[in-house]
Design a protein around this motif. Sequence first.
Motif, mmCIF file in Angstrom:
data_model
loop_
_atom_site.group_PDB
_atom_site.id
_atom_site.type_symbol
_atom_site.label_atom_id
_atom_site.label_comp_id
_atom_site.label_asym_id
_atom_site.label_seq_id
_atom_site.Cartn_x
_atom_site.Cartn_y
_atom_site.Cartn_z
ATOM 1 N N GLY A 231 0.922 2.047 -17.537
ATOM 2 C CA GLY A 231 -0.073 3.041 -16.794
ATOM 3 C C GLY A 231 0.520 4.086 -15.812
ATOM 4 N N MET A 232 2.133 3.906 -16.039
ATOM 5 C CA MET A 232 3.069 4.936 -15.325
ATOM 6 C C MET A 232 2.782 6.459 -15.705
ATOM 7 S SD MET A 232 4.306 3.103 -12.978
ATOM 8 C CE MET A 232 3.424 1.540 -12.711
ATOM 9 N N ASP A 233 2.879 7.329 -14.437
ATOM 10 C CA ASP A 233 3.056 8.706 -14.749
ATOM 11 C C ASP A 233 4.683 8.755 -14.893
ATOM 12 O OD1 ASP A 233 2.504 11.754 -14.095
ATOM 13 O OD2 ASP A 233 4.131 11.253 -12.726
ATOM 14 N N VAL A 234 5.282 9.465 -15.996
ATOM 15 C CA VAL A 234 6.591 9.383 -16.382
ATOM 16 C C VAL A 234 6.661 10.986 -16.547
ATOM 17 C CG1 VAL A 234 8.345 9.039 -18.059
ATOM 18 C CG2 VAL A 234 6.293 7.248 -17.763
ATOM 19 N N HIS A 235 7.782 11.436 -15.792
ATOM 20 C CA HIS A 235 8.179 12.828 -15.632
ATOM 21 C C HIS A 235 9.562 12.996 -15.973
ATOM 22 C CE1 HIS A 235 9.060 16.902 -14.211
ATOM 23 N NE2 HIS A 235 9.651 16.787 -13.137
ATOM 24 N N VAL A 236 9.979 13.732 -17.479
ATOM 25 C CA VAL A 236 11.406 13.581 -17.672
ATOM 26 C C VAL A 236 11.808 15.132 -17.904
ATOM 27 C CG1 VAL A 236 11.363 11.735 -18.885
ATOM 28 C CG2 VAL A 236 10.999 13.595 -20.186
ATOM 29 N N LEU A 237 12.960 15.441 -17.745
ATOM 30 C CA LEU A 237 13.605 16.974 -17.795
ATOM 31 C C LEU A 237 13.929 17.174 -19.155
ATOM 32 C CD1 LEU A 237 15.288 17.632 -14.288
ATOM 33 C CD2 LEU A 237 13.039 17.333 -14.907
ATOM 34 N N CYS A 238 14.591 16.433 -20.028
ATOM 35 C CA CYS A 238 14.885 16.595 -21.394
ATOM 36 C C CYS A 238 15.059 15.393 -22.161
ATOM 37 C CB CYS A 238 16.238 17.395 -21.487
ATOM 38 S SG CYS A 238 17.632 16.415 -20.684
ATOM 39 N N GLU A 239 15.185 15.447 -23.481
ATOM 40 C CA GLU A 239 15.398 14.368 -24.179
ATOM 41 C C GLU A 239 16.719 14.488 -25.151
ATOM 42 O OE1 GLU A 239 11.933 14.333 -26.915
ATOM 43 O OE2 GLU A 239 10.677 13.302 -25.442
ATOM 44 N N GLY B 60 0.905 -1.329 -0.029
ATOM 45 C CA GLY B 60 -0.138 -0.080 0.022
ATOM 46 C C GLY B 60 0.898 1.330 -0.105
ATOM 47 N N GLU B 61 2.189 1.238 0.200
ATOM 48 C CA GLU B 61 2.976 2.468 0.182
ATOM 49 C C GLU B 61 2.856 3.031 -1.207
ATOM 50 O OE1 GLU B 61 5.923 2.934 3.894
ATOM 51 O OE2 GLU B 61 6.426 1.536 2.225
ATOM 52 N N LYS B 62 3.116 4.252 -1.199
ATOM 53 C CA LYS B 62 3.191 5.067 -2.566
ATOM 54 C C LYS B 62 4.699 5.542 -2.698
ATOM 55 C CE LYS B 62 -1.559 6.577 -2.056
ATOM 56 N NZ LYS B 62 -1.891 5.831 -3.265
ATOM 57 N N VAL B 63 5.180 5.142 -3.836
ATOM 58 C CA VAL B 63 6.487 5.300 -4.193
ATOM 59 C C VAL B 63 6.816 6.133 -5.333
ATOM 60 C CG1 VAL B 63 8.597 4.027 -5.163
ATOM 61 C CG2 VAL B 63 7.029 3.033 -3.408
ATOM 62 N N LEU B 64 7.801 7.152 -5.246
ATOM 63 C CA LEU B 64 8.383 7.719 -6.318
ATOM 64 C C LEU B 64 9.702 6.925 -6.943
ATOM 65 C CD1 LEU B 64 8.657 10.209 -8.398
ATOM 66 C CD2 LEU B 64 9.771 11.465 -6.448
ATOM 67 N N LYS C 103 8.436 -3.702 -11.372
ATOM 68 C CA LYS C 103 8.200 -4.811 -11.075
ATOM 69 C C LYS C 103 8.315 -5.398 -9.517
ATOM 70 C CE LYS C 103 7.778 -7.144 -15.567
ATOM 71 N NZ LYS C 103 8.462 -7.785 -16.258
ATOM 72 N N LEU C 104 9.646 -4.935 -9.120
ATOM 73 C CA LEU C 104 10.022 -5.330 -7.701
ATOM 74 C C LEU C 104 9.086 -4.572 -6.732
ATOM 75 C CD1 LEU C 104 13.980 -5.307 -8.033
ATOM 76 C CD2 LEU C 104 12.735 -7.176 -7.737
ATOM 77 N N ILE C 105 8.932 -3.354 -6.816
ATOM 78 C CA ILE C 105 7.998 -2.382 -6.147
ATOM 79 C C ILE C 105 6.550 -3.088 -5.939
ATOM 80 C CG2 ILE C 105 7.052 -0.169 -5.883
ATOM 81 C CD1 ILE C 105 9.513 0.940 -7.116
ATOM 82 N N GLU C 106 6.120 -3.399 -7.230
ATOM 83 C CA GLU C 106 4.807 -3.897 -7.138
ATOM 84 C C GLU C 106 4.707 -5.240 -6.319
ATOM 85 O OE1 GLU C 106 3.356 -3.377 -11.348
ATOM 86 O OE2 GLU C 106 2.887 -1.233 -10.699
ATOM 87 N N ARG C 107 5.745 -6.135 -6.580
ATOM 88 C CA ARG C 107 5.672 -7.533 -6.292
ATOM 89 C C ARG C 107 5.660 -7.358 -4.641
ATOM 90 N NH1 ARG C 107 10.755 -10.402 -8.854
ATOM 91 N NH2 ARG C 107 10.360 -11.652 -7.382
ATOM 92 N N LEU C 108 6.437 -6.206 -3.897
ATOM 93 C CA LEU C 108 6.096 -6.028 -2.284
ATOM 94 C C LEU C 108 4.736 -5.411 -1.862
ATOM 95 C CD1 LEU C 108 9.882 -4.546 -1.758
ATOM 96 C CD2 LEU C 108 8.829 -7.079 -1.522
ATOM 97 N N GLY C 109 3.905 -5.105 -2.802
ATOM 98 C CA GLY C 109 2.566 -4.815 -2.776
ATOM 99 C C GLY C 109 2.557 -3.181 -2.678
ATOM 100 N N ALA C 110 3.446 -2.526 -2.975
ATOM 101 C CA ALA C 110 3.384 -1.198 -3.046
ATOM 102 C C ALA C 110 3.224 -0.517 -4.401
ATOM 103 C CB ALA C 110 4.953 -0.428 -2.567
ATOM 104 N N GLU C 111 2.932 0.934 -4.487
ATOM 105 C CA GLU C 111 2.384 1.375 -5.800
ATOM 106 C C GLU C 111 3.310 2.410 -6.541
ATOM 107 O OE1 GLU C 111 -1.568 4.459 -7.102
ATOM 108 O OE2 GLU C 111 -1.458 3.412 -4.914
ATOM 109 N N VAL C 112 3.684 2.508 -7.428
ATOM 110 C CA VAL C 112 4.418 3.407 -8.136
ATOM 111 C C VAL C 112 3.519 4.640 -8.446
ATOM 112 C CG1 VAL C 112 6.197 4.045 -9.997
ATOM 113 C CG2 VAL C 112 6.033 1.852 -8.812
ATOM 114 N N VAL C 113 3.899 5.837 -7.848
ATOM 115 C CA VAL C 113 2.750 6.879 -8.473
ATOM 116 C C VAL C 113 3.576 7.989 -9.396
ATOM 117 C CG1 VAL C 113 1.558 6.874 -6.145
ATOM 118 C CG2 VAL C 113 3.500 8.246 -6.191
ATOM 119 N N GLY C 114 4.930 7.679 -9.355
ATOM 120 C CA GLY C 114 5.745 8.432 -10.390
ATOM 121 C C GLY C 114 7.061 7.924 -10.629
ATOM 122 N N CYS C 115 7.236 8.126 -11.975
ATOM 123 C CA CYS C 115 8.890 7.926 -12.333
ATOM 124 C C CYS C 115 9.704 8.947 -12.824
ATOM 125 C CB CYS C 115 8.666 6.590 -13.506
ATOM 126 S SG CYS C 115 7.676 5.319 -12.897
ATOM 127 N N ALA C 116 10.458 9.245 -12.416
ATOM 128 C CA ALA C 116 11.230 10.810 -12.697
ATOM 129 C C ALA C 116 12.411 10.473 -13.305
ATOM 130 C CB ALA C 116 11.133 11.490 -11.463
#
Length: 173
Positions: free
Chosen positions: A165-173, A113-117, A134-147
């Motif tokens: 279904g991930m929220d992806v935040h990037v600063l540049c390409e 149930g923990e929310k993870v960045l 996958k590791l985070i979700e296998r522990l039952g936690a939730e990824v709320v953002g990927c930066a």
Amino acid sequence: MAKTVKDYIRTIVDFPHEGILFRDVTTLFADPRGFRMAIDQLLHPYAGEPIDKVVGLEARGFILGGAIAHQLTLGFVPIRKKGKLPGTTIAQDYQLEYGEAIVEIHDDALKPGEKVLLVDDLLATGGTAEAGIKLIERLGAEVVGCAFIVDLPELGGRKKLEAMGMDVHVLCE
Ligand code: PRP
Ligand code: ADE
């Protein structure tokens, strides 16, 4: 004109293998203005959001994730390459732009149930981040953002994470 995060990143040709253009963020980390700008911009969408932990991917995700966790007054959890974590772990294998590898997380590092960045310096094929998710979700936690600081769009990592279904935040390409 004011410098952007991208201006502090250098490219090393043929590292670690011929044909790879390695986007080197150590020059960004070494500059006080550049580093602060990167941390501020990475955490901006998540400040004030309900997040329990920052998870960083080895190795440069530790530098960024530690600074973000400190700024948001959150705990930090490392995902490491196989064999580096001392406690009981769960493992996930994945493909890289130039090889394959296994990453691990301590099996008690996150609670259900923990929310993870999730934080790393660069998104290429997305294989590393996908393994981390996958590791985070296998522990039952939730990824709320990927930066990430950098996305290499031609390698498809962002599309792969967004398709999950991930929220992806990037600063540049
Ligand atoms: C780099 C980068 C990401 C990963 C991105 O790390 O820091 O973690 O590659 O590639 P992907 O999206 O194709 O998975 P690397 O594997 O070079 O490891 P290091 O940080 O330990 O040097
Ligand atoms: N990880 C995977 N591909 C990379 C690249 N081109 N530059 C830096 N890190 C990477």
